[in-house]
Design a protein around this motif. Structure first.
Motif, PDB file in Angstrom:
ATOM      1  N   THR A  24       0.850  -1.188   0.000  1.00 10.65           N
ATOM      2  CA  THR A  24       0.000   0.000   0.000  1.00 10.65           C
ATOM      3  C   THR A  24       0.883   1.234   0.000  1.00 10.65           C
ATOM      4  O   THR A  24       2.042   1.190   0.423  1.00 10.65           O
ATOM      5  CB  THR A  24      -0.935   0.039   1.230  1.00 10.65           C
ATOM      6  N   GLU A  25       0.345   2.343  -0.468  1.00  7.12           N
ATOM      7  CA  GLU A  25       1.086   3.594  -0.428  1.00  7.12           C
ATOM      8  C   GLU A  25       1.044   4.162   0.972  1.00  7.12           C
ATOM      9  O   GLU A  25       0.028   4.114   1.655  1.00  7.12           O
ATOM     10  CB  GLU A  25       0.494   4.600  -1.419  1.00  7.12           C
ATOM     11  N   GLY A  26       2.181   4.704   1.424  1.00  7.84           N
ATOM     12  CA  GLY A  26       2.242   5.317   2.734  1.00  7.84           C
ATOM     13  C   GLY A  26       1.530   6.651   2.745  1.00  7.84           C
ATOM     14  O   GLY A  26       1.148   7.197   1.702  1.00  7.84           O
ATOM     15  N   ALA A  27       1.341   7.191   3.952  1.00 11.39           N
ATOM     16  CA  ALA A  27       0.660   8.475   4.092  1.00 11.39           C
ATOM     17  C   ALA A  27       1.442   9.591   3.420  1.00 11.39           C
ATOM     18  O   ALA A  27       0.875  10.520   2.858  1.00 11.39           O
ATOM     19  CB  ALA A  27       0.440   8.793   5.567  1.00 11.39           C
ATOM     20  N   GLY A  28       2.791   9.497   3.460  1.00 16.79           N
ATOM     21  CA  GLY A  28       3.624  10.462   2.753  1.00 16.79           C
ATOM     22  C   GLY A  28       4.217   9.796   1.534  1.00 16.79           C
ATOM     23  O   GLY A  28       3.539   9.106   0.796  1.00 16.79           O
ATOM     24  N   SER A  29       5.508   9.990   1.320  1.00 16.18           N
ATOM     25  CA  SER A  29       6.162   9.295   0.224  1.00 16.18           C
ATOM     26  C   SER A  29       6.541   7.895   0.684  1.00 16.18           C
ATOM     27  O   SER A  29       6.762   7.647   1.863  1.00 16.18           O
ATOM     28  CB  SER A  29       7.414  10.064  -0.220  1.00 16.18           C
ATOM     29  N   GLY A  30       6.584   6.974  -0.236  1.00 14.63           N
ATOM     30  CA  GLY A  30       6.993   5.624   0.111  1.00 14.63           C
ATOM     31  C   GLY A  30       5.834   4.648   0.125  1.00 14.63           C
ATOM     32  O   GLY A  30       4.682   4.992  -0.181  1.00 14.63           O
ATOM     33  N   TYR A  31       6.161   3.406   0.513  1.00 18.09           N
ATOM     34  CA  TYR A  31       5.206   2.310   0.447  1.00 18.09           C
ATOM     35  C   TYR A  31       5.324   1.438   1.687  1.00 18.09           C
ATOM     36  O   TYR A  31       6.375   1.413   2.344  1.00 18.09           O
ATOM     37  CB  TYR A  31       5.457   1.465  -0.810  1.00 18.09           C
ATOM     38  N   ARG A  32       4.250   0.720   1.978  1.00 17.44           N
ATOM     39  CA  ARG A  32       4.224  -0.150   3.140  1.00 17.44           C
ATOM     40  C   ARG A  32       3.900  -1.572   2.699  1.00 17.44           C
ATOM     41  O   ARG A  32       2.873  -1.821   2.073  1.00 17.44           O
ATOM     42  CB  ARG A  32       3.175   0.328   4.148  1.00 17.44           C
ATOM     43  N   VAL A  33       4.800  -2.493   3.020  1.00 19.83           N
ATOM     44  CA  VAL A  33       4.544  -3.915   2.809  1.00 19.83           C
ATOM     45  C   VAL A  33       3.834  -4.410   4.061  1.00 19.83           C
ATOM     46  O   VAL A  33       4.411  -4.447   5.148  1.00 19.83           O
ATOM     47  CB  VAL A  33       5.855  -4.689   2.578  1.00 19.83           C
ATOM     48  N   GLU A  34       2.566  -4.756   3.918  1.00 16.36           N
ATOM     49  CA  GLU A  34       1.760  -5.109   5.084  1.00 16.36           C
ATOM     50  C   GLU A  34       2.229  -6.423   5.703  1.00 16.36           C
ATOM     51  O   GLU A  34       2.763  -7.303   5.033  1.00 16.36           O
ATOM     52  CB  GLU A  34       0.283  -5.244   4.681  1.00 16.36           C
ATOM     53  N   ALA A  35       2.010  -6.559   6.998  1.00 15.60           N
ATOM     54  CA  ALA A  35       2.266  -7.821   7.679  1.00 15.60           C
ATOM     55  C   ALA A  35       1.204  -8.836   7.268  1.00 15.60           C
ATOM     56  O   ALA A  35       0.086  -8.482   6.895  1.00 15.60           O
ATOM     57  CB  ALA A  35       2.231  -7.613   9.189  1.00 15.60           C
ATOM     58  N   ARG A  36       1.561 -10.090   7.333  1.00 11.41           N
ATOM     59  CA  ARG A  36       0.571 -11.136   7.091  1.00 11.41           C
ATOM     60  C   ARG A  36      -0.486 -11.098   8.188  1.00 11.41           C
ATOM     61  O   ARG A  36      -0.212 -10.675   9.315  1.00 11.41           O
ATOM     62  CB  ARG A  36       1.250 -12.501   7.093  1.00 11.41           C
ATOM     63  N   PRO A  37      -1.688 -11.569   7.893  1.00 11.00           N
ATOM     64  CA  PRO A  37      -2.758 -11.512   8.898  1.00 11.00           C
ATOM     65  C   PRO A  37      -2.403 -12.190  10.215  1.00 11.00           C
ATOM     66  O   PRO A  37      -2.787 -11.732  11.286  1.00 11.00           O
ATOM     67  CB  PRO A  37      -3.928 -12.224   8.196  1.00 11.00           C
ATOM     68  N   GLU A  38      -1.645 -13.297  10.157  1.00  8.91           N
ATOM     69  CA  GLU A  38      -1.335 -14.029  11.379  1.00  8.91           C
ATOM     70  C   GLU A  38      -0.025 -13.583  12.022  1.00  8.91           C
ATOM     71  O   GLU A  38       0.355 -14.084  13.078  1.00  8.91           O
ATOM     72  CB  GLU A  38      -1.257 -15.536  11.082  1.00  8.91           C
TER      73      GLU A  38
END
Length: 233
Positions: A24-38
């Motif tokens: 997902t796109e971060g709130a500012g510049s950059g991106y976030r690789v989300e954690a797995r659900p578990e």
């Protein structure tokens, strides 16, 4: 993880695919690789946009556990093989931005896991004094310090809320010369990082109009970010 603007999305996409999660796109510049659900939320990977290109070997990296005997699924996603197993039973790979990481074969007798290419299980940091680094960080985050029989590397295990099985510090001959391309974030138990500073951390930057966290360095100069407990995203 730092990356230039032209490389950040591709780097984030690679790690999201490797870990079997989403980008997902971060709130500012950059991106976030989300954690797995578990998985622990602390296993999120942020890809930060920076102006400078990567210089030299990455001094902080992840160790991954493969579900198969070889890293071909990671290569198919864009990784490059740097060294094959030899005296050490793992592969050294590079991600699309050139950051090195290690890929280990499955543990003998472990159940097969096929839904994701790999799973992180260690954070590894190059250092000058492995036992001193492990001891200092264990005093900040908890856990027990272990040291290899030959005394070269040391690690922390068992800290409450740890997102990895172990945090490993491995000695290298070269000193740290530039900002780490990969760093970790910590969540503070209080409103500010004074306990860390009292323990020997160095303040590099305070919260300001652009950031809401502190940037610190540990006793060997490794940069890390410290978030107040009620402000970590």
């Amino acid at each position: 993880m730092d990356a230039t603007e032209s490389d950040a999305e591709a780097l984030g996409r690679f790690w999201a695919d490797v870990l079997g999660t989403t980008l997902t796109e971060g709130a500012g510049s950059g991106y976030r690789v989300e954690a797995r659900p578990e998985a622990s939320r602390a296993t999120q990977i942020w890809v930060n946009v920076v102006p400078e290109a990567r210089i030299g070997k990455t001094r902080v990296h992840l160790d991954l556990r493969l579900p198969e005997p070889d890293p071909s699924p990671l290569v198919a996603l864009g990784a490059r093989v740097v060294t094959e197993p030899g005296a050490d039973p793992w592969w050294v790979l590079a991600d699309p931005d050139g950051n090195l990481f290690c890929a280990f074969p499955p543990r003998p007798g472990a159940p097969a896991v096929t839904e994701v290419p790999a799973a992180p299980f260690e954070l590894v940091v190059d250092c000058g004094d492995s036992l001193a680094q492990a001891t200092w960080w264990a005093a900040q985050v908890g856990g027990e310090v272990r040291q290899a029989e030959h005394g070269e590397y040391a690690w922390i295990e068992g800290a409450a809320g740890f997102p990895w099985d172990a945090w490993v510090f491995g000695p290298v001959p070269e000193p740290k010369g530039v900002k780490n391309r990969v760093h970790w974030d910590v969540t503070l138990e209080g409103p500010d990082p004074e306990p860390l500073l009292a323990a020997g951390a160095v303040l590099l930057r305070r919260p300001d109009d652009d950031i809401r966290w502190w940037i610190l360095a540990d006793p060997e100069g490794n940069e890390f970010c410290a978030f107040p407990a009620d402000q970590q995203e």
